[in-house]
Design a protein around this motif. Structure first.
Motif, PDB file in Angstrom:
ATOM      1  N   GLY A 127       0.325  -0.912   0.367  1.00  0.00           N
ATOM      2  CA  GLY A 127      -0.040  -0.010   0.027  1.00  0.00           C
ATOM      3  C   GLY A 127       1.151   1.333   0.190  1.00  0.00           C
ATOM      4  O   GLY A 127       0.393   2.983   0.241  1.00  0.00           O
ATOM      5  N   LEU A 128       1.632   0.911   0.071  1.00  0.00           N
ATOM      6  CA  LEU A 128       3.170   2.042  -0.313  1.00  0.00           C
ATOM      7  C   LEU A 128       3.787   2.164  -1.449  1.00  0.00           C
ATOM      8  O   LEU A 128       5.100   1.748  -2.236  1.00  0.00           O
ATOM      9  CB  LEU A 128       4.278   2.544   0.887  1.00  0.00           C
ATOM     10  CG  LEU A 128       3.256   2.548   2.112  1.00  0.00           C
ATOM     11  CD1 LEU A 128       4.470   1.958   3.502  1.00  0.00           C
ATOM     12  CD2 LEU A 128       3.333   4.057   2.425  1.00  0.00           C
ATOM     13  N   PRO A 129       2.852   3.232  -2.735  1.00  0.00           N
ATOM     14  CA  PRO A 129       3.533   3.218  -4.175  1.00  0.00           C
ATOM     15  C   PRO A 129       5.257   3.382  -3.478  1.00  0.00           C
ATOM     16  O   PRO A 129       5.887   4.634  -2.761  1.00  0.00           O
ATOM     17  CB  PRO A 129       2.700   4.181  -4.662  1.00  0.00           C
ATOM     18  CG  PRO A 129       1.880   4.048  -3.739  1.00  0.00           C
ATOM     19  CD  PRO A 129       2.099   3.428  -2.414  1.00  0.00           C
ATOM     20  N   GLY A 130       5.718   3.095  -3.929  1.00  0.00           N
ATOM     21  CA  GLY A 130       7.567   3.057  -4.615  1.00  0.00           C
ATOM     22  C   GLY A 130       8.308   2.805  -3.260  1.00  0.00           C
ATOM     23  O   GLY A 130       9.950   2.582  -3.368  1.00  0.00           O
ATOM     24  N   TRP A 131       7.616   2.501  -1.955  1.00  0.00           N
ATOM     25  CA  TRP A 131       8.517   1.413  -0.879  1.00  0.00           C
ATOM     26  C   TRP A 131       9.061   0.431  -1.106  1.00  0.00           C
ATOM     27  O   TRP A 131       8.143  -0.219  -2.477  1.00  0.00           O
ATOM     28  CB  TRP A 131       8.074   2.322  -0.161  1.00  0.00           C
ATOM     29  CG  TRP A 131       7.987   3.587   1.073  1.00  0.00           C
ATOM     30  CD1 TRP A 131       6.769   4.554   0.251  1.00  0.00           C
ATOM     31  CD2 TRP A 131       8.514   4.201   1.310  1.00  0.00           C
ATOM     32  NE1 TRP A 131       7.122   5.989   0.390  1.00  0.00           N
ATOM     33  CE2 TRP A 131       7.989   5.198   1.435  1.00  0.00           C
ATOM     34  CE3 TRP A 131       9.733   3.760   2.421  1.00  0.00           C
ATOM     35  CZ2 TRP A 131       8.888   6.366   2.310  1.00  0.00           C
ATOM     36  CZ3 TRP A 131      10.553   5.219   2.770  1.00  0.00           C
ATOM     37  CH2 TRP A 131      10.259   6.279   2.957  1.00  0.00           C
ATOM     38  N   THR A 132      10.710   0.074  -1.237  1.00  0.00           N
ATOM     39  CA  THR A 132      10.830  -1.246  -0.986  1.00  0.00           C
ATOM     40  C   THR A 132      11.453  -1.700   0.397  1.00  0.00           C
ATOM     41  O   THR A 132      11.721  -0.687   1.048  1.00  0.00           O
ATOM     42  CB  THR A 132      11.696  -1.276  -2.304  1.00  0.00           C
ATOM     43  OG1 THR A 132      12.567  -0.691  -2.786  1.00  0.00           O
ATOM     44  CG2 THR A 132      10.883  -0.961  -3.923  1.00  0.00           C
ATOM     45  N   ASP A 133      11.334  -2.888   0.265  1.00  0.00           N
ATOM     46  CA  ASP A 133      12.897  -3.413   1.359  1.00  0.00           C
ATOM     47  C   ASP A 133      14.123  -2.711   0.178  1.00  0.00           C
ATOM     48  O   ASP A 133      14.708  -2.757  -0.501  1.00  0.00           O
ATOM     49  CB  ASP A 133      12.808  -4.676   1.112  1.00  0.00           C
ATOM     50  CG  ASP A 133      11.200  -5.124   1.483  1.00  0.00           C
ATOM     51  OD1 ASP A 133      11.201  -4.563   2.697  1.00  0.00           O
ATOM     52  OD2 ASP A 133      11.299  -6.445   1.332  1.00  0.00           O
ATOM     53  N   LYS A 188      12.927   4.928  -0.458  1.00  0.00           N
ATOM     54  CA  LYS A 188      12.454   4.894  -1.282  1.00  0.00           C
ATOM     55  C   LYS A 188      13.018   6.177  -1.646  1.00  0.00           C
ATOM     56  O   LYS A 188      13.857   7.324  -1.210  1.00  0.00           O
ATOM     57  CB  LYS A 188      10.865   5.603  -0.814  1.00  0.00           C
ATOM     58  CG  LYS A 188      10.225   6.054  -1.655  1.00  0.00           C
ATOM     59  CD  LYS A 188       8.562   6.732  -2.334  1.00  0.00           C
ATOM     60  CE  LYS A 188       7.915   7.069  -3.683  1.00  0.00           C
ATOM     61  NZ  LYS A 188       6.957   7.140  -3.363  1.00  0.00           N
ATOM     62  N   THR A 189      13.518   6.606  -2.448  1.00  0.00           N
ATOM     63  CA  THR A 189      14.168   7.653  -4.027  1.00  0.00           C
ATOM     64  C   THR A 189      13.106   8.147  -4.020  1.00  0.00           C
ATOM     65  O   THR A 189      12.235   7.890  -5.391  1.00  0.00           O
ATOM     66  CB  THR A 189      15.177   6.995  -4.519  1.00  0.00           C
ATOM     67  OG1 THR A 189      16.010   6.223  -3.823  1.00  0.00           O
ATOM     68  CG2 THR A 189      15.875   8.742  -5.019  1.00  0.00           C
TER      69      THR A 189
END
Lengths: 96, 96
Positions: B16-22, B31-32
């Protein structure tokens, strides 16, 4: 466009900039500022950002809580110029 | 104190958090954010800093001109908690 400083001019400039040193492996100068807490660290960043924007010369910087690691280099010139020295000086003045 | 999220809860939250990754090699999410220019990038940072201070939960972040790389993790818990998810969500909302 600003020109890269000679090795001599750069060392002389660093001599007048407490805490700033050459960055290993890059043509850049750097300093790690340590503040009391995040409030002070980000306050420093906010004031430095205004100066940087006015100078149209921007830092690379990383903030973790009370610490701000700054690296300065002039992209167009491929190294350290008088613009970096001016911004470093301004940052020292802001940090007090 | 916030507890580390289970692998399942974390993957669900990231969904549910576009752009966020491990973040590779760390128990953290990242995230950048890329903006139009320094003005927008630092504007984002200033707004996010106020939210972070209010939450008493702070990011690790690096800014180079129009780019802001953010890493979130909860030091006390040694990994990603609901507090990181909340701050990530707030940052996405600020970035628009």
């Amino acid at each position: 466009m600003a020109e890269r400083l000679s090795a001599e001019a750069r060392q002389q400039a660093l001599g007048g900039l407490p805490g700033w040193t050459d960055v290993q492996g890059r043509d850049a100068i750097g300093k790690t500022f340590v503040f009391k807490d995040f409030n002070e660290a980000f306050g420093f960043m906010a004031r430095a950002a205004l100066v940087a924007e006015k100078m149209d010369h921007h830092p690379e910087w990383r903030n973790v809580y009370k610490t701000v690691e700054v690296v300065l280099s002039t992209h167009d010139a491929g190294g350290v110029t008088a613009r970096d020295i001016a911004l470093a000086k301004a940052m020292n003045a802001i940090a007090g």
